[in-house]
Design a protein around this motif. Structure first.
Motif, PDB file in Angstrom:
ATOM      1  N   ASN A  70       0.885  -1.286  -0.109  1.00 28.20           N
ATOM      2  CA  ASN A  70      -0.066  -0.022   0.047  1.00 28.20           C
ATOM      3  C   ASN A  70       0.781   1.242   0.040  1.00 28.20           C
ATOM      4  OD1 ASN A  70      -1.718  -2.271   1.984  1.00 28.20           O
ATOM      5  ND2 ASN A  70      -3.009  -1.483   0.323  1.00 28.20           N
ATOM      6  N   ARG A  71       1.541   1.221   1.079  1.00 29.69           N
ATOM      7  CA  ARG A  71       2.402   2.593   1.274  1.00 29.69           C
ATOM      8  C   ARG A  71       3.555   2.598   2.127  1.00 29.69           C
ATOM      9  NH1 ARG A  71      -2.285   3.068   3.592  1.00 29.69           N
ATOM     10  NH2 ARG A  71      -2.711   3.409   5.764  1.00 29.69           N
ATOM     11  N   GLU A  73       5.609   5.014   5.246  1.00 30.18           N
ATOM     12  CA  GLU A  73       5.642   6.244   6.069  1.00 30.18           C
ATOM     13  C   GLU A  73       6.965   6.393   6.962  1.00 30.18           C
ATOM     14  OE1 GLU A  73       2.368   5.361   8.786  1.00 30.18           O
ATOM     15  OE2 GLU A  73       0.793   5.432   7.554  1.00 30.18           O
ATOM     16  N   ASP A 119       7.158   9.416   1.853  1.00 28.32           N
ATOM     17  CA  ASP A 119       5.712   8.813   2.439  1.00 28.32           C
ATOM     18  C   ASP A 119       5.035   8.120   1.090  1.00 28.32           C
ATOM     19  OD1 ASP A 119       5.576   9.437   5.271  1.00 28.32           O
ATOM     20  OD2 ASP A 119       5.835  11.390   4.678  1.00 28.32           O
ATOM     21  N   VAL A 121       3.171   6.164  -1.858  1.00 27.48           N
ATOM     22  CA  VAL A 121       2.108   5.475  -2.201  1.00 27.48           C
ATOM     23  C   VAL A 121       2.232   4.637  -3.265  1.00 27.48           C
ATOM     24  CG1 VAL A 121      -0.559   5.447  -2.189  1.00 27.48           C
ATOM     25  CG2 VAL A 121       0.500   6.946  -0.976  1.00 27.48           C
ATOM     26  N   TRP A 122       2.124   3.380  -2.940  1.00 30.15           N
ATOM     27  CA  TRP A 122       2.425   2.334  -4.287  1.00 30.15           C
ATOM     28  C   TRP A 122       1.034   1.802  -4.579  1.00 30.15           C
ATOM     29  CZ3 TRP A 122       6.067   1.668  -0.421  1.00 30.15           C
ATOM     30  CH2 TRP A 122       7.345   2.084  -0.765  1.00 30.15           C
ATOM     31  N   ASN A 123       0.217   1.013  -3.846  1.00 30.97           N
ATOM     32  CA  ASN A 123      -0.901   0.261  -3.837  1.00 30.97           C
ATOM     33  C   ASN A 123      -0.817  -0.497  -5.245  1.00 30.97           C
ATOM     34  OD1 ASN A 123      -2.520   1.497  -1.855  1.00 30.97           O
ATOM     35  ND2 ASN A 123      -3.178   3.222  -3.261  1.00 30.97           N
ATOM     36  N   GLU A 173      -4.198  -3.676   5.503  1.00 32.90           N
ATOM     37  CA  GLU A 173      -3.331  -2.490   5.493  1.00 32.90           C
ATOM     38  C   GLU A 173      -2.639  -2.435   7.014  1.00 32.90           C
ATOM     39  OE1 GLU A 173      -4.922   1.326   4.432  1.00 32.90           O
ATOM     40  OE2 GLU A 173      -5.913   0.397   2.918  1.00 32.90           O
TER      41      GLU A 173
END
Length: 611
Positions: A70-71, A73, A119, A121-123, A173
């Motif tokens: 997902n991502r 951080e 930070d 975000v790939w998803n 997630e």
């Protein structure tokens, strides 16, 4: 006296047959000598390697799971210039299943690179079939992409799932703490300094991952291996420096419609939907004593060759800001058209070298006799020195005059060698894959794929490239036909290369970013920028354009885009060309193919000094 005569009998008189007997003995010896000379010699055993008949170990069917990255951080800062990072995830899936050989490659996956972000975000999804009920271990490494140096590791995350069963709830997630032990000390030092200055900055980052159980994998009775179901991701990698060394060029149009060509090398990777047919299983061939050491990296010489080939693989399939990414959920007509775009349709008489991995990753680059870099073995380089692959060889694409007929039917014309009105060289390429034929062969000395398995390869490729006609050729039995077809490809390449003008970085044509830089630098010289007037402005513009041109030439010598900082990156990943998803860098669309945007084009019949 009589006794003496009896003791010494008289010698027999000669007979006329004695001479024939002597000749007969001599003839017999000669015949025996000739028979031994022409007798079949003991054949030496064939070198080890080639087709391997080892079956897949028996195991009960497993489950199909979807892993989503997902991502991330609070990643550390790896790039001092941008005070940020260019992160991506490199993952490896380990399962408790026996393999055919311990040298079988692991299941691996790479996300696209997100530019200038701590930070990201790939998803990105990774759907894997036949994961056993005993679960899996997912190793995820987060890297900072740095094409001009080695990629910095930012940390590791391990996801352990002990068991899978019907009704398993999955992982939604979940944030995993990134382990810093194997991370870049420099990146975490910078992160620590930032954390000391601001209480809102965390020292440890997190990777957010999801895992969904889709259901039982329908594979019949044997679930002895895992494979990638989808999505069908692709990536294109560009290098002008390698293009100049290898002599590979791309064609386009410059000013006044003049044909142009520029040096550029393009390497492509396309994930095909599995499973790869189990019989497609080939080992490298030990046709020289040092080959085994090169693949196993056990001897000193083998270790050096192995490292050199792996380095060359990373240079050819180099990820940088110009890498183009894309994805398709499953095989489709649009996916076939994208493959044709990567292969430049039937333009230029191109011939490609390809390798199909055991997990269905299809790698290919343009090659041929004019290819200037031998790389010891091109198939070895493409496979990243893998001991086992599914298949390898060469391929090329041709256009058919009549789409509903097979390529080798009577009176069926193809381009090349014939000129067809609908050919891309005379207009836009047809959007129907039925107009094209893909010619695949097994011409690979490294793995020597079996000709008996060409029908299985054809079936697999037809499933993944629907609508495209597939033709397979054996490099032994079809040697004459294959030589004729490839000869026509090379002749077409020579013919289309005539009358071309080289595309070079030149001040005669400037990009929009150069115009902005020109205005900015004119203002620094005390001018009014775009509002300046008269001969003074023109003189100043000429001076600044010359400075930009000189800086571009210097940059091109060092192997990166002229006129731009080598450490500079795009702020956002961009999508283009319909189905193409994440793409990096500034791109242009030419002949239906996404390519890195050129800084300048020289048109007309003007010649460029390329010294």
């Amino acid at each position: 006296m009589e006794n003496e005569k009896e003791a010494h009998p008289s010698q027999r008189k000669g007979h006329h047959t004695d001479a024939f007997a002597t000749k007969f003995v001599d003839k017999t010896n000669n015949w025996q000598h000739k028979a031994a000379k022409y007798a079949p010699k003991e054949q030496k055993p064939a070198p080890a390697g080639g087709l391997d008949h080892t079956p897949i170990p028996d195991a009960p069917p497993g489950y199909t799971v979807k892993i989503t990255f997902n991502r991330a951080e609070s990643l550390p800062i790896a790039d001092v210039n941008s005070f940020s990072s260019d992160p991506y995830v490199w993952a490896q899936l380990n399962v408790d299943l026996p393999t055919r050989h311990k040298q079988d490659p692991h299941m691996r996956f790479r996300t696209p690179t997100i530019r200038k972000s701590t930070d990201p975000v790939w998803n990105c999804d990774w759907i894997v079939a036949n994961v056993p009920s005993t679960g899996f271990k997912l190793k995820a490494r987060i890297y900072d992409e740095d094409p001009n140096d080695h990629d910095d590791r930012l940390g590791n995350v391990h996801v352990h799932v002990d068991s899978l069963h019907d009704g398993w709830p999955g992982i939604s997630e979940q944030a995993y703490k990134i382990k810093k032990r194997m991370g870049s000390k420099r990146a975490y030092f910078m992160r620590g300094c930032a954390a000391m200055l601001s209480s809102g900055i965390e020292m440890s980052g997190k990777l957010v991952v999801s895992v969904e159980l889709i259901g039982k994998t329908e594979v019949g009775s044997n679930g002895g291996r895992v494979w990638t179901v989808g999505p069908c991701d692709f990536s294109s990698h560009f290098s002008k420096m390698i293009g100049r060394i290898a002599g590979t060029k791309e064609h386009g149009e410059g000013k006044n419609g003049a044909k142009t060509e520029s040096y550029n090398f393009q390497a492509n990777q396309f994930q095909l939907a599995g499973p790869v047919p189990p019989p497609l299983y080939h080992r490298y061939v030990e046709f020289k004593p040092f080959i085994a050491g090169m693949f196993t990296a056990k001897s000193l010489r083998g270790y050096i060759l192995n490292r050199a080939l792996r380095h060359q693989h990373s240079r050819i399939y180099n990820y940088d800001r110009y890498t183009v990414y894309g994805s398709f959920p499953s095989p489709s007509k649009d996916m076939t058209l994208q493959f044709l775009k990567l292969a430049n349709y039937d333009r230029g008489g191109r011939i490609f070298t390809y390798v199909l991995t055991l997990d269905g990753l299809f790698r290919f680059t343009e090659t041929g006799k004019e290819f200037g870099i031998d790389l010891l073995s091109k198939h070895t380089m493409h496979s990243d020195v893998n001991i086992y692959v599914a298949f390898s060889g060469e391929f090329f694409v041709r256009m058919l005059k009549t789409p509903h007929r097979e390529p080798f039917e009577n009176d069926q014309e193809t381009h090349p060698p014939a000129n067809i009105d609908r050919s891309p060289s005379s207009g836009d390429p047809p959007s129907d894959p039925a107009y094209y034929a893909l010619y695949l062969d097994n011409d690979s000395g490294t793995y020597r794929p079996s000709a008996k398995l060409l029908p299985l390869l054809k079936e697999f490729m037809q499933k993944n490239l629907p609508g495209l006609k597939i033709v397979t050729l054996d490099c032994v039995t079809d040697e004459e036909k294959m030589g004729k077809l490839k000869g026509e490809q090379r002749e077409r390449k020579k013919a289309e290369g005539k009358g071309m003008v080289y595309m070079q970085d030149d001040g005669s044509s400037m990009s929009s970013s150069d115009e902005e830089e020109l205005d900015e630098r004119m203002r620094s010289y005390g001018e009014e920028g775009a509002n300046g007037e008269g001969a003074k402005k023109e003189k100043m513009r000429t001076k600044v354009k010359r400075d930009i041109k000189e800086r571009k030439v210097f940059g091109s010598i060092h192997g990166h885009k002229g006129g731009e900082d080598i450490n500079e990156a795009d702020d956002q990943s961009k999508g283009a060309d319909g189905d193409i998803g994440h793409s990096s860098g500034e791109l242009r669309q030419q002949d239906g193919v996404l390519r890195p945007k050129e800084d300048g084009v020289v048109g007309g019949n003007e010649k460029v000094d390329r010294r």
